[in-house]
Design an enzyme around this catalytic site. Structure first.
Site, PDB file in Angstrom:
ATOM      1  NE  ARG A  28       8.285  29.477  61.169  1.00 42.94           N
ATOM      2  CZ  ARG A  28       9.036  30.188  60.354  1.00 42.94           C
ATOM      3  NH1 ARG A  28       8.708  30.290  59.079  1.00 42.94           N
ATOM      4  NH2 ARG A  28      10.102  30.811  60.802  1.00 42.94           N
ATOM      5  CE  LYS A  49      26.894  40.947  60.039  1.00 46.99           C
ATOM      6  NZ  LYS A  49      26.447  41.984  59.159  1.00 46.99           N
ATOM      7  N   GLY A  96      17.746  31.823  64.915  1.00 46.27           N
ATOM      8  CA  GLY A  96      17.702  30.862  63.827  1.00 46.27           C
ATOM      9  C   GLY A  96      18.782  29.795  63.847  1.00 46.27           C
ATOM     10  N   GLY A  98      13.664  36.773  64.917  1.00 46.84           N
ATOM     11  CA  GLY A  98      13.722  38.223  65.116  1.00 46.84           C
ATOM     12  C   GLY A  98      12.857  38.677  66.281  1.00 46.84           C
TER      13      GLY A  98
HETATM   14  P1  AMP Z   1      23.982  34.681  63.301  1.00 44.83           P
HETATM   15  O1  AMP Z   1      22.902  34.606  62.273  1.00 44.83           O
HETATM   16  O2  AMP Z   1      24.523  36.041  63.540  1.00 44.83           O
HETATM   17  O3  AMP Z   1      23.609  33.958  64.575  1.00 44.83           O
HETATM   18  O4  AMP Z   1      25.218  33.927  62.673  1.00 44.83           O
HETATM   19  C1  AMP Z   1      25.203  32.574  62.376  1.00 44.83           C
HETATM   20  C2  AMP Z   1      26.301  32.289  61.412  1.00 44.83           C
HETATM   21  O5  AMP Z   1      27.539  32.670  61.969  1.00 44.83           O
HETATM   22  C3  AMP Z   1      26.404  30.847  61.059  1.00 44.83           C
HETATM   23  O6  AMP Z   1      26.042  30.673  59.721  1.00 44.83           O
HETATM   24  C4  AMP Z   1      27.869  30.517  61.280  1.00 44.83           C
HETATM   25  O7  AMP Z   1      28.443  29.786  60.229  1.00 44.83           O
HETATM   26  C5  AMP Z   1      28.527  31.881  61.356  1.00 44.83           C
HETATM   27  N1  AMP Z   1      29.754  31.858  62.152  1.00 44.83           N
HETATM   28  C6  AMP Z   1      29.935  31.327  63.361  1.00 44.83           C
HETATM   29  N2  AMP Z   1      31.209  31.445  63.754  1.00 44.83           N
HETATM   30  C7  AMP Z   1      31.872  32.046  62.758  1.00 44.83           C
HETATM   31  C8  AMP Z   1      33.240  32.436  62.561  1.00 44.83           C
HETATM   32  N3  AMP Z   1      34.166  32.210  63.502  1.00 44.83           N
HETATM   33  N4  AMP Z   1      33.553  33.036  61.411  1.00 44.83           N
HETATM   34  C9  AMP Z   1      32.611  33.263  60.473  1.00 44.83           C
HETATM   35  N5  AMP Z   1      31.325  32.935  60.598  1.00 44.83           N
HETATM   36  C10 AMP Z   1      30.948  32.329  61.727  1.00 44.83           C
END
Ligand code: AMP
Length: 396
Positions: A35, A198, A354, A377
């Site tokens: 950064r 999610k 991220g 974000g």
């Molecule tokens: P996000 O911050 O929403 O982009 O989520 C990233 C996180 O999602 C990472 O830490 C991954 O380990 C997790 N992730 C990816 N695929 C899966 C899955 N099939 N089940 C559970 N967690 C997951």
């Protein structure tokens, strides 16, 4: 877009909001200076134009008062090394002493202010506090993209005190140019790859992208909300039960918009959330009870690679599986590599969010994609089509 190149900087005190929110270890050493490096072009421009940069930032999450571990004085030596000259430090970001220090700056002198968030007024966007910051300078530059979605004093409100003498720094300019290219002027076919845990975090982004993309790839944990909505068996995979209707609506909308929505057909499942778990490959809609999908499978990887290789614009946000564990990283790694290959053949690729940035860094592909966004974000909100207060404050 009003940038630093549009302002006269010579002989001016230039207040620059930078993002020096870097990770420090317990000896207060900088663990990752990305950064700080990202802000250097703007700082150097002010110096070479004969202005005096006054740098302000937050660091960590102090509780509205001084805390040694969040003091920006820890970064002074490294900053001085990177800038190639002495960096003065003001022990408070406002107040008489700081004003005196700012006043005494000669052209090319650099002053770093103490952590803005030692004052609760910063996050509140307090007008009086913003005015105190504004007293220090003739010109205001915002170059902190990572906080541009916050209406804080230093990112937004302070701009009011510089009705004409305000602009974006080079980092924000680069971020906006790259995001606008993808949002408003993408070479087709345009493929968006959405992953992560999610779907609820990405709904607005997916909706905005459905208006623009040719292919929308779903991966990661959010896959299973779609699979369940389609009537599949998801075992113990993460499913957002309250988003099943929404997933159905997104599938419908993709059809209406003629978007090729790609949902994984096979996956690597595990009997626990553990790198050492037992694993097997199954169809995504046929996962036994007690098992969970943690990565996309080989058939899906082949299909995704084909789509990525024929794309001219690629946006990637979120990993395809639990890539932090070596047993479940193949999907994410393969997709990262495919994006790099497509880029080498002329596609424009933008990586943001991220965890996909972490993945690109992990596989050492940062220099093999077109642009890696620095703002998690902020990037998400901009790509959702929202007006970011820090951006609007400069444009107004
Ligand atoms: P996000 O911050 O929403 O982009 O989520 C990233 C996180 O999602 C990472 O830490 C991954 O380990 C997790 N992730 C990816 N695929 C899966 C899955 N099939 N089940 C559970 N967690 C997951």
């Amino acid at each position: 877009m009003r940038t630093i190149d549009d302002l006269i900087l010579s002989g001016k005190k230039v207040l620059i909001r930078v993002d020096f929110n870097v990770p420090l270890n317990d000896k207060f050493e900088i663990a990752d200076d990305t950064r700080i490096r990202a802000a250097l072009p703007t700082i150097q421009k002010v110096i070479s134009s004969g202005g005096s940069p006054i740098l302000m930032s937050h660091l960590g999450r102090p509780k509205d008062a001084y805390e040694l571990k969040f003091s920006l004085k820890h970064i002074v030596p490294h900053l001085a090394e990177l800038v190639g000259k002495e960096v003065q430090f003001a022990e408070d970001c406002i107040g008489e002493k700081t004003q005196e220090k700012a006043k005494a700056l000669k052209p090319g002198d650099v002053l770093l202010l103490e952590n803005l968030r030692f004052h609760k007024e910063e996050k509140k966007g307090d007008e009086e506090f913003s005015g105190e910051l504004a007293k220090l300078a003739d010109v205001y530059i915002n170059d902190a993209f990572g906080t541009a979605h916050r209406a804080h004093a230093s990112t937004t409100i302070v701009a009011k005190f510089f009705p004409h003498e305000k602009a974006f720094g080079y980092l924000i300019e680069k971020e906006l140019t790259n995001m606008d290219k993808v949002l408003n002027n993408p070479a087709k076919p345009f493929t968006a790859i959405m992953g992560g845990a999610k779907v609820s975090d990405k709904i607005l982004l997916i909706e905005n992208l459905l208006e623009r993309v040719n292919n929308l790839i779903i991966g990661g944990g959010m896959t299973y909300t779609f699979i369940k909505a389609l009537g599949g068996k998801t075992g113990n995979s993460i499913v957002e039960e309250d988003k099943l209707y929404l997933a159905t609506e997104l599938i419908k909308k993709a059809k209406e918009k003629n978007v090729n929505l790609i949902i994984p057909t096979d996956n690597v499942i595990a009997d626990k959330f553990d790198n050492e778990a037992n694993t097997q490959t199954t169809a995504t809609d046929d996962i036994p009870e007690g098992w969970m999908g943690l990565d996309i499978g080989p058939e899906t990887i082949t299909k995704l690679k084909e789509v990525i290789h024929t794309s001219k614009t690629i946006l990637w946000n979120g990993p395809m599986g639990v890539f932090e564990m070596s047993s479940f990283q193949t999907g994410t790694k393969s997709i990262a590599e495919a994006i790099a290959e497509a880029t080498s053949k002329g596609a424009f690729s933008l990586i943001g969010g991220g965890d996909s940035v972490a993945a690109i860094n992990k596989y050492k592909l940062k220099d093999s994609v077109s642009y890696v966004s620095t703002g998690g974000g902020a990037m998400l909100e901009y790509m959702e089509g929202k007006v970011l207060p820090g951006i609007a404050a400069i444009k107004e």
